[in-house]
Design an enzyme around this catalytic site. Sequence first.
Site, PDB file in Angstrom:
ATOM      1  N   ASN A  97       0.850  -1.201   0.000  1.00  0.00           N
ATOM      2  CA  ASN A  97       0.000   0.000   0.000  1.00  0.00           C
ATOM      3  C   ASN A  97       0.883   1.248   0.000  1.00  0.00           C
ATOM      4  O   ASN A  97       2.103   1.154   0.037  1.00  0.00           O
ATOM      5  CB  ASN A  97      -0.957  -0.015   1.194  1.00  0.00           C
ATOM      6  CG  ASN A  97      -0.215  -0.025   2.520  1.00  0.00           C
ATOM      7  OD1 ASN A  97       0.464   0.932   2.861  1.00  0.00           O
ATOM      8  ND2 ASN A  97      -0.318  -1.130   3.246  1.00  0.00           N
ATOM      9  N   PRO A 133      -2.741 -11.582  10.570  1.00  0.00           N
ATOM     10  CA  PRO A 133      -2.973 -11.333  11.988  1.00  0.00           C
ATOM     11  C   PRO A 133      -3.081  -9.831  12.228  1.00  0.00           C
ATOM     12  O   PRO A 133      -2.488  -9.041  11.484  1.00  0.00           O
ATOM     13  CB  PRO A 133      -1.715 -11.892  12.658  1.00  0.00           C
ATOM     14  CG  PRO A 133      -0.670 -11.904  11.597  1.00  0.00           C
ATOM     15  CD  PRO A 133      -1.398 -12.110  10.301  1.00  0.00           C
ATOM     16  N   ASP A 134      -3.830  -9.420  13.238  1.00  0.00           N
ATOM     17  CA  ASP A 134      -3.930  -8.008  13.604  1.00  0.00           C
ATOM     18  C   ASP A 134      -2.866  -7.739  14.665  1.00  0.00           C
ATOM     19  O   ASP A 134      -2.980  -8.210  15.797  1.00  0.00           O
ATOM     20  CB  ASP A 134      -5.325  -7.685  14.117  1.00  0.00           C
ATOM     21  CG  ASP A 134      -5.545  -6.182  14.233  1.00  0.00           C
ATOM     22  OD1 ASP A 134      -4.722  -5.517  14.896  1.00  0.00           O
ATOM     23  OD2 ASP A 134      -6.514  -5.677  13.638  1.00  0.00           O
TER      24      ASP A 134
HETATM   25  N1  CTP Z   1      -3.435  -2.804  12.442  1.00  0.00           N
HETATM   26  C1  CTP Z   1      -2.565  -3.815  12.833  1.00  0.00           C
HETATM   27  N2  CTP Z   1      -2.590  -5.007  12.184  1.00  0.00           N
HETATM   28  C2  CTP Z   1      -3.441  -5.245  11.167  1.00  0.00           C
HETATM   29  C3  CTP Z   1      -4.325  -4.219  10.748  1.00  0.00           C
HETATM   30  C4  CTP Z   1      -4.283  -2.997  11.408  1.00  0.00           C
HETATM   31  O1  CTP Z   1      -1.768  -3.599  13.757  1.00  0.00           O
HETATM   32  N3  CTP Z   1      -3.431  -6.423  10.554  1.00  0.00           N
HETATM   33  C5  CTP Z   1      -3.446  -1.538  13.201  1.00  0.00           C
HETATM   34  C6  CTP Z   1      -2.948  -0.328  12.422  1.00  0.00           C
HETATM   35  O2  CTP Z   1      -1.565  -0.128  12.639  1.00  0.00           O
HETATM   36  C7  CTP Z   1      -3.766   0.795  13.046  1.00  0.00           C
HETATM   37  C8  CTP Z   1      -5.066   0.112  13.425  1.00  0.00           C
HETATM   38  O3  CTP Z   1      -4.780  -1.266  13.511  1.00  0.00           O
HETATM   39  O4  CTP Z   1      -3.195   1.284  14.234  1.00  0.00           O
HETATM   40  C9  CTP Z   1      -6.220   0.330  12.495  1.00  0.00           C
HETATM   41  O5  CTP Z   1      -5.848   0.111  11.160  1.00  0.00           O
HETATM   42  P1  CTP Z   1      -6.912   0.274   9.986  1.00  0.00           P
HETATM   43  O6  CTP Z   1      -6.255  -0.076   8.698  1.00  0.00           O
HETATM   44  O7  CTP Z   1      -7.587   1.601  10.102  1.00  0.00           O
HETATM   45  O8  CTP Z   1      -7.964  -0.814  10.434  1.00  0.00           O
HETATM   46  P2  CTP Z   1      -8.340  -2.244   9.931  1.00  0.00           P
HETATM   47  O9  CTP Z   1      -8.215  -3.185  11.066  1.00  0.00           O
HETATM   48  O10 CTP Z   1      -7.573  -2.583   8.719  1.00  0.00           O
HETATM   49  O11 CTP Z   1      -9.878  -2.064   9.641  1.00  0.00           O
HETATM   50  P3  CTP Z   1     -10.660  -1.610   8.319  1.00  0.00           P
HETATM   51  O12 CTP Z   1      -9.877  -2.136   7.145  1.00  0.00           O
HETATM   52  O13 CTP Z   1     -11.973  -2.244   8.490  1.00  0.00           O
HETATM   53  O14 CTP Z   1     -10.731  -0.112   8.365  1.00  0.00           O
END
Ligand code: CTP
Length: 405
Positions: A209, A304-305
């Site tokens: 990205n 993973p988040d």
């Molecule tokens: N984040 C993370 N790991 C992921 C996705 C997100 O640590 N796999 C963290 C980002 O660093 C940020 C927060 O979560 O601090 C939110 O990221 P964002 O991209 O806004 O959220 P998403 O979880 O991707 O949700 P969506 O795509 O539904 O907006």
Amino acid sequence: MLDGKRILLIVAGGIAAYKTLELTRRLVERGAAVRCVLTAAGAEFVTPFALSALSGDKVYRELFSLTDEHEMGHIQLSRDADLVVVAPATADILAKMAAGLAGDLATTLLLATDKDVLAAPAMNVRMWEHAATRANLATLRERGIGIVGPEEGPMACGEHGWGRMAEPAAILAAIETWFAASGRLGGRSALVTSGPTWEAVDPVRYIGNRSSGKQGHAIAAALARAGARTRLVTGPTHEPDPAGVEIVRVESAREMLKACRAALPSDVAVFAAAVADWRPARKAGHKIKKSSGAPGAIELVENPDVLASVAAAGNLRPALVVGFAAETDDILGNARKKLDRKGCDWILANDVSPGTEVFGGDENSIRMVSGDGVEDWPRLSKEAVAGRLAGRIADWFEARGEAAE
Ligand code: CTP
């Protein structure tokens, strides 16, 4: 807020020097003691008399002035400040700073100082975009020098583009945030994620990205400046390494998670990385050849988040977990949902809708969402956002009243 703070203000030779008069006035209004140094070229744009009248102090101009040296040696002058500000920072003075030249009073002070330095670049757009200036700026950032601006707009030379010095209010905000956290996170540890992640399709291709890593890197720099032992886990970026920060380079979300887990325990964690939500289910072991035909769809699986996982790390959970939310619609609603879903303490919600130029740009519009409510921040440079966040983090730890280890 700047009561009693001593600022050494170096005024170099650019048309933007007239804005420095206004900056001086505002700094003095806020209680700062401003001592000005004027270069020979700077004196072509503003008079020492004007600077002296506004700062209420004498203006220093020459390296070999017996009177000045007698009153205060130039080394003493370079140390006798809490912060050194260079405004306008011309291409010439930035180049001299990067090279470590010391041919006049201003550059000698910049080389001799043991204090933080904040520079507000101002120059013609071509000079700003020149590879030499880009390289000098990267060197200076790596050394921990703060950069505020420049801004885009019409220039005194008749051209249009990046290179206008930041407005006095923006420089003032950067100075205030610089002091907001200064030294207050000593004894604390911090973890920051930054940049994009790259998810491999085959050995040469990836899904990624547009995240530049500017915001995450600026936060790591600000936390380190505030005294925290800071580890930055970063995806691939072109940003220079921030000074005084331990860097761990990763590519994929899974590597980022592993590096973050290895960084625990940490007192505070800030997740500014734009982690890819999905990765290809399979990575081809060899380059997929065009002759094998278009692959059609690439099957994706969820990553993973990283934030949610660290926020759920039980007794290894950092005391304060801060996430970002990049949103294009219903910014507040989505940020609140993210706060709950990810189990973090604060979300800095960021409007990234088309036209805001936040992704890859130099400024952010932040709404800080926490259990206590919402706080709207003015549109700030990414440096100023980082400084303000470091200040908020320091406030939070101080309010808890626990001493750092
Ligand atoms: N984040 C993370 N790991 C992921 C996705 C997100 O640590 N796999 C963290 C980002 O660093 C940020 C927060 O979560 O601090 C939110 O990221 P964002 O991209 O806004 O959220 P998403 O979880 O991707 O949700 P969506 O795509 O539904 O907006």
